[in-house]
Design an enzyme around this catalytic site. Sequence first.
Site, short mmCIF file in Angstrom:
data_model
loop_
_atom_site.label_atom_id
_atom_site.label_comp_id
_atom_site.label_asym_id
_atom_site.label_seq_id
_atom_site.Cartn_x
_atom_site.Cartn_y
_atom_site.Cartn_z
N TYR A 124 -16.33 12.12 -69.64
CA TYR A 124 -16.97 10.82 -69.48
C TYR A 124 -18.43 10.76 -69.92
O TYR A 124 -18.99 9.68 -70.03
CB TYR A 124 -16.83 10.37 -68.03
CG TYR A 124 -15.38 10.10 -67.69
CD1 TYR A 124 -14.77 8.93 -68.12
CD2 TYR A 124 -14.62 11.03 -67.00
CE1 TYR A 124 -13.43 8.69 -67.84
CE2 TYR A 124 -13.28 10.80 -66.72
CZ TYR A 124 -12.70 9.63 -67.15
OH TYR A 124 -11.36 9.40 -66.89
N PHE A 414 -11.65 7.09 -55.44
CA PHE A 414 -10.99 5.87 -55.83
C PHE A 414 -10.45 6.00 -57.24
O PHE A 414 -10.75 6.94 -57.95
CB PHE A 414 -11.94 4.66 -55.73
CG PHE A 414 -13.23 4.82 -56.50
CD1 PHE A 414 -13.32 4.42 -57.82
CD2 PHE A 414 -14.35 5.37 -55.89
CE1 PHE A 414 -14.51 4.56 -58.52
CE2 PHE A 414 -15.55 5.51 -56.58
CZ PHE A 414 -15.62 5.10 -57.90
#
Length: 414
Positions: A124, A414
């Site tokens: 990322y 999450f």
Amino acid sequence: MSIDVRRITDTETPAWIRTLDTGFLRATPLTEDTLAARRALLEGARVSGAFEAGKCVATFRSFPQQLTAVGGATVPADAVSSVAVAPTHRRRGLLTRLMTEDLAAAKDRGDVVATLVAAEYRIYGRYGFGPATWTTEWTIDVTRAGLDPRWSGPEDGGRIDLVDAEEVRKLGPDLHERLRLAQPGAVSRTDRWWEVNTGDLRPYGDSWTEPFYAVHRSADGEVEGLVSYETNDNWTDGKQPLNTASVNWLISTTPAAERALWRFLCSIDWIARVKTGYRAPDDLLPLLLPDPRAASVTTQADWLWLRVLDVVAALEARTYDATGAVVLEIVDRAGLAGGRFLLDAAPDGASCTPTTRDADLTLDVADLAALWLGDESVARLAALGRVREERAGAARGADALLRTSGRPWCPDLF
């Protein structure tokens, strides 16, 4: 064949879920009940996929979130999750297409940052994300911790009670919201989070194990802490207990509640070890133990990653303990948040404005993300060659502004 990247339709949800589970090496049976539960988790989310000849080959989901900045202000965030590419379609740029479209839309909506918890470290950074919080897990050897075995409850008039899942769903949301607004790096939780984490909604079928729940109340009856934990059944041949209490999550709004809940877990009969679950790196553990060496680190890793989408809003949202000014040259290859900015900060407020003044520091937007919540050191990034000092001493001066006395923490996955 060409690959189409777009939002999915309702009828494509089962195929999207199967592709996601394949990417995460899960083999969850997609029954009518689990499909209904998984659909419920997608409500309110932006769900996208990549399709080749009508077959889903990549998945991506984002949803609205609130993130707490240093000082307690919250900023709107684009939470990214459910990222998977089928093993047959790797290295074709599908994640780049999905991420690029999502971040551009988040920028247009006015989201200040994007967030995610990275399954792999090296993916990322190329999209401008940087690790902004870290997490630690300890395993406590209760027999070595030196705790008083006669402990029977908090000494300050508070109390600890076992409760059921229904009561946790009533008490938990307000408690967590109070914690979130005081904890930099914490993110908002939906009602679905509480349903999944108390077994009311079971998206993965029969894998649910009912845990124990304990609540801490202060002397005046206010709920100040909650813990969810599971235990195993392990004994030696000599009938000595070797059981472990594994914490699923523990939240508290006061140090007294946190200390009491850890003391409670270590006092349960037959429990020889406590696995703490993922905690803040500067948690009260292990120093609250008489012998801190009884707590060994079993996990130390990056956790919440951030991608700054609006430099001005991000730097003005947080507070600063010192007074000073620094000019930052932010490099953003995606063109979403780059530029030169003057940060003029003081304990009573801060301003951040585009400027043509000479830069004091030049850094990538991913490194700004690592610095924003106050955990990383500008001087350390400069030593690593990731921040360039354009003015001698600028790194130390920026550290005086940006670093915080307590480390940020995100309690959520999450």
